[in-house]
Every structure is written in C-alpha cells, then in structure tokens.
Design a protein around this motif. Sequence first.
Motif, PDB file in Angstrom:
ATOM      1  N   GLU A  25       3.995  -9.153   4.841  1.00 49.86           N
ATOM      2  CA  GLU A  25       5.087  -9.387   5.803  1.00 49.86           C
ATOM      3  C   GLU A  25       5.203 -10.878   6.116  1.00 49.86           C
ATOM      4  O   GLU A  25       6.307 -11.429   6.187  1.00 49.86           O
ATOM      5  CB  GLU A  25       4.822  -8.595   7.090  1.00 49.86           C
ATOM      6  CG  GLU A  25       4.958  -7.088   6.947  1.00 49.86           C
ATOM      7  CD  GLU A  25       6.403  -6.629   7.030  1.00 49.86           C
ATOM      8  OE1 GLU A  25       7.311  -7.466   6.959  1.00 49.86           O
ATOM      9  OE2 GLU A  25       6.612  -5.411   7.169  1.00 49.86           O
ATOM     10  N   ALA A  26       4.061 -11.531   6.307  1.00 53.53           N
ATOM     11  CA  ALA A  26       4.072 -12.957   6.649  1.00 53.53           C
ATOM     12  C   ALA A  26       4.561 -13.825   5.495  1.00 53.53           C
ATOM     13  O   ALA A  26       5.135 -14.893   5.710  1.00 53.53           O
ATOM     14  CB  ALA A  26       2.671 -13.398   7.078  1.00 53.53           C
ATOM     15  N   LEU A  27       4.339 -13.370   4.262  1.00 46.22           N
ATOM     16  CA  LEU A  27       4.703 -14.175   3.092  1.00 46.22           C
ATOM     17  C   LEU A  27       6.135 -13.946   2.624  1.00 46.22           C
ATOM     18  O   LEU A  27       6.659 -14.745   1.838  1.00 46.22           O
ATOM     19  CB  LEU A  27       3.751 -13.846   1.936  1.00 46.22           C
ATOM     20  CG  LEU A  27       2.320 -14.372   2.051  1.00 46.22           C
ATOM     21  CD1 LEU A  27       1.473 -13.805   0.924  1.00 46.22           C
ATOM     22  CD2 LEU A  27       2.307 -15.888   2.022  1.00 46.22           C
ATOM     23  N   THR A  28       6.788 -12.890   3.084  1.00 45.95           N
ATOM     24  CA  THR A  28       8.108 -12.542   2.554  1.00 45.95           C
ATOM     25  C   THR A  28       9.121 -13.671   2.709  1.00 45.95           C
ATOM     26  O   THR A  28       9.805 -14.056   1.748  1.00 45.95           O
ATOM     27  CB  THR A  28       8.629 -11.258   3.232  1.00 45.95           C
ATOM     28  OG1 THR A  28       7.737 -10.186   2.931  1.00 45.95           O
ATOM     29  CG2 THR A  28      10.024 -10.919   2.731  1.00 45.95           C
ATOM     30  N   GLU A  29       9.247 -14.212   3.892  1.00 48.26           N
ATOM     31  CA  GLU A  29      10.227 -15.282   4.111  1.00 48.26           C
ATOM     32  C   GLU A  29       9.860 -16.569   3.379  1.00 48.26           C
ATOM     33  O   GLU A  29      10.731 -17.190   2.748  1.00 48.26           O
ATOM     34  CB  GLU A  29      10.394 -15.534   5.615  1.00 48.26           C
ATOM     35  CG  GLU A  29      11.406 -16.620   5.966  1.00 48.26           C
ATOM     36  CD  GLU A  29      12.814 -16.320   5.471  1.00 48.26           C
ATOM     37  OE1 GLU A  29      13.602 -17.274   5.349  1.00 48.26           O
ATOM     38  OE2 GLU A  29      13.119 -15.143   5.200  1.00 48.26           O
ATOM     39  N   ILE A  77       0.847  -1.189   0.000  1.00 47.57           N
ATOM     40  CA  ILE A  77       0.000   0.000   0.000  1.00 47.57           C
ATOM     41  C   ILE A  77       0.886   1.244   0.000  1.00 47.57           C
ATOM     42  O   ILE A  77       1.875   1.316   0.738  1.00 47.57           O
ATOM     43  CB  ILE A  77      -0.920   0.011   1.242  1.00 47.57           C
ATOM     44  CG1 ILE A  77      -1.804  -1.242   1.258  1.00 47.57           C
ATOM     45  CG2 ILE A  77      -1.778   1.261   1.277  1.00 47.57           C
ATOM     46  CD1 ILE A  77      -2.597  -1.398   2.542  1.00 47.57           C
ATOM     47  N   LYS A  78       0.523   2.223  -0.796  1.00 47.23           N
ATOM     48  CA  LYS A  78       1.329   3.444  -0.892  1.00 47.23           C
ATOM     49  C   LYS A  78       1.245   4.236   0.407  1.00 47.23           C
ATOM     50  O   LYS A  78       0.173   4.605   0.866  1.00 47.23           O
ATOM     51  CB  LYS A  78       0.848   4.300  -2.063  1.00 47.23           C
ATOM     52  CG  LYS A  78       1.793   5.457  -2.382  1.00 47.23           C
ATOM     53  CD  LYS A  78       1.432   6.095  -3.705  1.00 47.23           C
ATOM     54  CE  LYS A  78       2.398   7.229  -4.048  1.00 47.23           C
ATOM     55  NZ  LYS A  78       3.785   6.749  -4.205  1.00 47.23           N
ATOM     56  N   ASP A  80       0.163  -6.771   6.467  1.00 49.39           N
ATOM     57  CA  ASP A  80       0.514  -7.871   7.378  1.00 49.39           C
ATOM     58  C   ASP A  80       0.660  -9.183   6.601  1.00 49.39           C
ATOM     59  O   ASP A  80       1.533 -10.000   6.897  1.00 49.39           O
ATOM     60  CB  ASP A  80      -0.556  -8.025   8.454  1.00 49.39           C
ATOM     61  CG  ASP A  80      -0.552  -6.870   9.444  1.00 49.39           C
ATOM     62  OD1 ASP A  80       0.443  -6.119   9.466  1.00 49.39           O
ATOM     63  OD2 ASP A  80      -1.540  -6.718  10.183  1.00 49.39           O
ATOM     64  N   ARG A  81      -0.208  -9.384   5.615  1.00 53.30           N
ATOM     65  CA  ARG A  81      -0.127 -10.610   4.811  1.00 53.30           C
ATOM     66  C   ARG A  81       1.189 -10.657   4.039  1.00 53.30           C
ATOM     67  O   ARG A  81       1.839 -11.707   3.950  1.00 53.30           O
ATOM     68  CB  ARG A  81      -1.307 -10.655   3.835  1.00 53.30           C
ATOM     69  CG  ARG A  81      -1.338 -11.928   2.952  1.00 53.30           C
ATOM     70  CD  ARG A  81      -1.964 -13.093   3.687  1.00 53.30           C
ATOM     71  NE  ARG A  81      -1.824 -14.346   2.977  1.00 53.30           N
ATOM     72  CZ  ARG A  81      -2.584 -14.719   1.939  1.00 53.30           C
ATOM     73  NH1 ARG A  81      -3.543 -13.914   1.513  1.00 53.30           N
ATOM     74  NH2 ARG A  81      -2.401 -15.896   1.374  1.00 53.30           N
TER      75      ARG A  81
END
Length: 302
Positions: A67-71, A54-55, A64-65
């Motif tokens: 952030e959780a998916l990055t790794e 989101i800008k 949050d989603r």
Amino acid sequence: MDLRGIDLNLLLVFEAMAEHRSVTRAGEAIGLSQPAMSAALARLRALLDDPLFIKVGARMAPTDRAEALTEPVRRVLQTVRGEILLPGGFDPARSERTFTVITPDIGEMLFVPPLVARLATHAPGVRLNVISRPRTAAADALAAGDADLAIGYFPDLRGAAFFQQKLFDNRHVCMLRQDHPLAHSGALALGDYLALQHVVVHPDGREHVFEQYLARQGVVRNVVLELSHFMSLLPLIETSDLVATVPQDLAQICQRYARIRVLAAPIEAPDIPVHQFWHRRAHKDAACAWLRTQVQGLFGSR
C-alpha cells in the motif's frame, strides 16, 4: 539496496498487481503468462523482502508495504513513460495537431476544462475534439483511428488491442435540493432513501455500476424519471423532491451551478473505476503519448 539489481519490469509487475489484485489479470494486462507473472512476483518479493500481495478469498490483497509503495511506483513509471521513453518528433509548443477524445457528457464536465487549460499553457496550437460514443462504438473509433483516446468508464475496452491506465475511483453520492426535508439529516437512512422518488441517468442507454449493483442485491427503488444527460438533473433536483444517485465528481460540479445538497449514499456500491484507454495503433505515437501523460498528470489518483 544496489540499484543495479533492480529490473524496471518488476515495477510494471507491481503496478499491474496493485491495480488488478489478481496474478492472472495482472499478467494479461502487461502481456505475461501466469507462470511468468508468478516468477516475476517472486523476484519482486525477494527484492523488497515482503510478500506484497497475499491471497484473501478470490483476490490478492496488498500488504501494508505494498500500500505504501503503490503511489511512489506509479510516480516513477509515469516519469519514465512521460519524460524518458517519450519518442521524439512531437513538440507540443509548436504543434497544431487535433486530438479526438471520447468521453461521456459527465467526462466533458470533469476532464475537458482542466485539459483545455493545460493545452493552453503547454500546447497553444493544439486543438481538442471531444465526442461521445456508446461503449461498443468506442472500440471501433479507437481501432479505426477516428479517436486518439477514451477517458471514463468503458468496461468493454478489453483485450490485446487496447491499453488502459487507471486514473481514479469515483464513489456514489446522493443529490437533493438544498431545502429538501432530508437535506440536512447528515446521512440518508436506507428506509428514507428507498421511500423517495428517484431520477436516473442512462447516457446512450447504458446501465451504470450502481444500477447493476442494486439489481444483483435485489434492491428496488421508485424510479419515476429516466434521463439521457446528467446536466438535465440540475433544474429537476433543484425544483423537486426527487433524489439522484450519481458519481461524486459530478455532484461536486452540480453544486457550483444549483442549490443542491450532497449526501453519502446509504448503499455502498462498488466505486466506478475511471481509466484512459487507447488502441495499440497509437501506443508509440509521440503526440498521443504526450497527451496521455497530460491526462495522467491531471487526473491520476485525484
């Protein structure tokens, strides 16, 4: 969710957005125009039913989603790159190849010992040649084939000729002698920090993230000593009232060899982004691809 509907390229889009937080910069990193990148991001949002980025001001902040998916996404792509798409023709257990890696003296302390241990186990015949080059010369060495990889902070290695992979972020901390009057204060107050005498390290005459940040903020320290090598800090900090502000990983190593206390820096400068870089000439080289996979496995998101 039907796996047949997932385009692996969308994971590359996600990875680039997670690192660069900008549609334009992420597209440049993976070779997509801004319209193509925006379209791919729209597909990714629809697939995962989440806005993902989101800008916020000038940047795209992850949800949050995201952030959780990055790794998990990073692990999937690492597996694909290092185990599925790795070209044939390189057998690390039998190879006698010599790899040349560019890294500053702090990199020799941080990266070389674990990498040597990994090579001893998985590629006992492989040799490692570690060299130091100024930022501008690193690009020439990679382009000429005089080096296979550069590991560290090299902000000048940009453009279509170079690939990069984020490893981790390194924050800044302060080092004092263990019996310094302020060593057990828990945290240095800004006033105390500025009142101290400072020693700074400029390898190859380079400015660092912390010094650049202080200059932009108009913060002036009482610098009484400048050095060219980080390891020269050990006897100086241990036997004087000088303070040094250094990357956290370096401070942790220094603690192994000297009576040094590490405290949080009272100035929150940007972290140092640490990458591995390589030239496009080595991108499909099976041996170089294998080496990059080892580096990512050892130091990625440490």
